[in-house]
Design a protein around this motif. Sequence first.
Motif, PDB file in Angstrom:
ATOM      1  N   SER A   1     -74.623  62.973  50.004  1.00  0.00           N
ATOM      2  CA  SER A   1     -74.187  64.266  50.542  1.00  0.00           C
ATOM      3  C   SER A   1     -75.285  64.922  51.368  1.00  0.00           C
ATOM      4  O   SER A   1     -75.007  65.613  52.353  1.00  0.00           O
ATOM      5  CB  SER A   1     -73.778  65.203  49.401  1.00  0.00           C
ATOM      6  OG  SER A   1     -72.684  64.680  48.675  1.00  0.00           O
ATOM      7  N   LEU A   2     -76.545  64.700  50.976  1.00  0.00           N
ATOM      8  CA  LEU A   2     -77.681  65.263  51.710  1.00  0.00           C
ATOM      9  C   LEU A   2     -77.998  64.482  52.980  1.00  0.00           C
ATOM     10  O   LEU A   2     -78.686  64.987  53.867  1.00  0.00           O
ATOM     11  CB  LEU A   2     -78.924  65.289  50.807  1.00  0.00           C
ATOM     12  CG  LEU A   2     -78.860  66.234  49.600  1.00  0.00           C
ATOM     13  CD1 LEU A   2     -80.056  65.984  48.688  1.00  0.00           C
ATOM     14  CD2 LEU A   2     -78.829  67.684  50.055  1.00  0.00           C
ATOM     15  N   ALA A   3     -77.499  63.252  53.069  1.00  0.00           N
ATOM     16  CA  ALA A   3     -77.768  62.401  54.228  1.00  0.00           C
ATOM     17  C   ALA A   3     -77.055  62.916  55.469  1.00  0.00           C
ATOM     18  O   ALA A   3     -75.977  63.503  55.391  1.00  0.00           O
ATOM     19  CB  ALA A   3     -77.336  60.964  53.927  1.00  0.00           C
ATOM     20  N   GLY A   4     -77.652  62.670  56.628  1.00  0.00           N
ATOM     21  CA  GLY A   4     -77.007  62.989  57.895  1.00  0.00           C
ATOM     22  C   GLY A   4     -75.984  61.929  58.245  1.00  0.00           C
ATOM     23  O   GLY A   4     -75.655  61.052  57.436  1.00  0.00           O
ATOM     24  N   LYS A   5     -75.488  61.961  59.461  1.00  0.00           N
ATOM     25  CA  LYS A   5     -74.464  61.011  59.898  1.00  0.00           C
ATOM     26  C   LYS A   5     -75.024  59.591  59.946  1.00  0.00           C
ATOM     27  O   LYS A   5     -76.000  59.313  60.643  1.00  0.00           O
ATOM     28  CB  LYS A   5     -73.926  61.410  61.269  1.00  0.00           C
ATOM     29  CG  LYS A   5     -73.182  62.744  61.268  1.00  0.00           C
ATOM     30  CD  LYS A   5     -72.715  63.107  62.661  1.00  0.00           C
ATOM     31  CE  LYS A   5     -71.941  64.433  62.649  1.00  0.00           C
ATOM     32  NZ  LYS A   5     -71.493  64.819  64.014  1.00  0.00           N
ATOM     33  N   ASN A   6     -74.384  58.701  59.188  1.00  0.00           N
ATOM     34  CA  ASN A   6     -74.798  57.296  59.088  1.00  0.00           C
ATOM     35  C   ASN A   6     -76.277  57.166  58.711  1.00  0.00           C
ATOM     36  O   ASN A   6     -76.965  56.256  59.162  1.00  0.00           O
ATOM     37  CB  ASN A   6     -74.515  56.552  60.396  1.00  0.00           C
ATOM     38  CG  ASN A   6     -73.036  56.390  60.648  1.00  0.00           C
ATOM     39  OD1 ASN A   6     -72.218  56.454  59.734  1.00  0.00           O
ATOM     40  ND2 ASN A   6     -72.664  56.195  61.907  1.00  0.00           N
ATOM     41  N   GLN A   7     -76.730  58.053  57.876  1.00  0.00           N
ATOM     42  CA  GLN A   7     -78.122  58.048  57.435  1.00  0.00           C
ATOM     43  C   GLN A   7     -78.200  57.568  55.989  1.00  0.00           C
ATOM     44  O   GLN A   7     -77.297  57.809  55.185  1.00  0.00           O
ATOM     45  CB  GLN A   7     -78.698  59.459  57.547  1.00  0.00           C
ATOM     46  CG  GLN A   7     -80.191  59.556  57.308  1.00  0.00           C
ATOM     47  CD  GLN A   7     -80.692  60.966  57.537  1.00  0.00           C
ATOM     48  OE1 GLN A   7     -80.377  61.877  56.775  1.00  0.00           O
ATOM     49  NE2 GLN A   7     -81.465  61.149  58.594  1.00  0.00           N
ATOM     50  N   ILE A   8     -79.291  56.879  55.662  1.00  0.00           N
ATOM     51  CA  ILE A   8     -79.552  56.424  54.303  1.00  0.00           C
ATOM     52  C   ILE A   8     -80.649  57.310  53.716  1.00  0.00           C
ATOM     53  O   ILE A   8     -81.693  57.507  54.340  1.00  0.00           O
ATOM     54  CB  ILE A   8     -80.006  54.955  54.271  1.00  0.00           C
ATOM     55  CG1 ILE A   8     -78.971  54.044  54.942  1.00  0.00           C
ATOM     56  CG2 ILE A   8     -80.255  54.498  52.836  1.00  0.00           C
ATOM     57  CD1 ILE A   8     -79.473  52.632  55.182  1.00  0.00           C
ATOM     58  N   VAL A   9     -80.423  57.838  52.522  1.00  0.00           N
ATOM     59  CA  VAL A   9     -81.436  58.634  51.828  1.00  0.00           C
ATOM     60  C   VAL A   9     -81.677  58.024  50.452  1.00  0.00           C
ATOM     61  O   VAL A   9     -80.723  57.761  49.708  1.00  0.00           O
ATOM     62  CB  VAL A   9     -80.999  60.112  51.681  1.00  0.00           C
ATOM     63  CG1 VAL A   9     -82.045  60.891  50.888  1.00  0.00           C
ATOM     64  CG2 VAL A   9     -80.800  60.747  53.053  1.00  0.00           C
TER      65      VAL A   9
END
Length: 278
Positions: free
Chosen positions: A181-189
């Motif tokens: 949920s904290l990740a941006g668009k197509n981002q991995i956290v």
Amino acid sequence: MKLNEVVSSVKAQLAQQAKLGVQVEEKARVPKERPAHGGLWWRIPDVTAVFIDLKSSTELTAAGGRKQAAYAYTYFLRAMSVVLEGFSADYTDIQGDGIFGLFSGKGAVFSATACAITMRTEMERTVAPQFKKDASTNWELTAGIGIDRGTLLVRRLGLRETNQNEVWAGKPVNVASKLSSLAGKNQIVVSERVYRGYETSSRLRKKALTRSCGCEGKAKGSGLQSQGKSTTALWEKRNAPRDSGLDFQTMYARDADWCKKHGEEYCEAIMTGKSPAK
């Protein structure tokens, strides 16, 4: 069923569970079979969870209607299921507009990370363009991905006559969901403890996990064996939000997908710790 009957049923169920008691059995990894129904829980140490969920799915439903939303959910969930299966996830499950996979055993965090990078790559290169074409829309289909690791408890709960759902209790799935949920668009956290596993891995694995190849798909002599000063860090260090309920202060975000030229080489190095055979 009347209210007093529901109340009586609740009391009866709890009385039955009290007789069964609670037992915890240690497992080295996520078992292939389903957990038993009753008082038995399985405890599995060091499980890595990958959670991916669609961004702005509620807005898509409101703006595009049921048909486009159906396209989005179908393409997204089927594609991500294929990726999880391809990387041999021990267990997968769908939660709302998201899907998660569990990895356990030796090298679980590396398999999970390679899986997540593949998810990110396929969302951008395959799933989103196919959705836009077939659903006849300009909507940008994106997702956020989170990874965490830790100990899990699992048991099958629910009524025998209706359903018997697995319950995964513990931080990894919940934290991976929060990170997605904290990740941006197509981002991995990833959590601090996941990234720590990258930094303490073998030299080749660490390079493949944390540094780019520097070629941008065209430069000669790039790749793991010839990484030089032109490479860049793949992860950005961030402070975890104080009000997020996370039990760590630092998380790491990645926007890069697999390089079209060296992706296979990097994936192999992450998964096995070795360079692919020439």
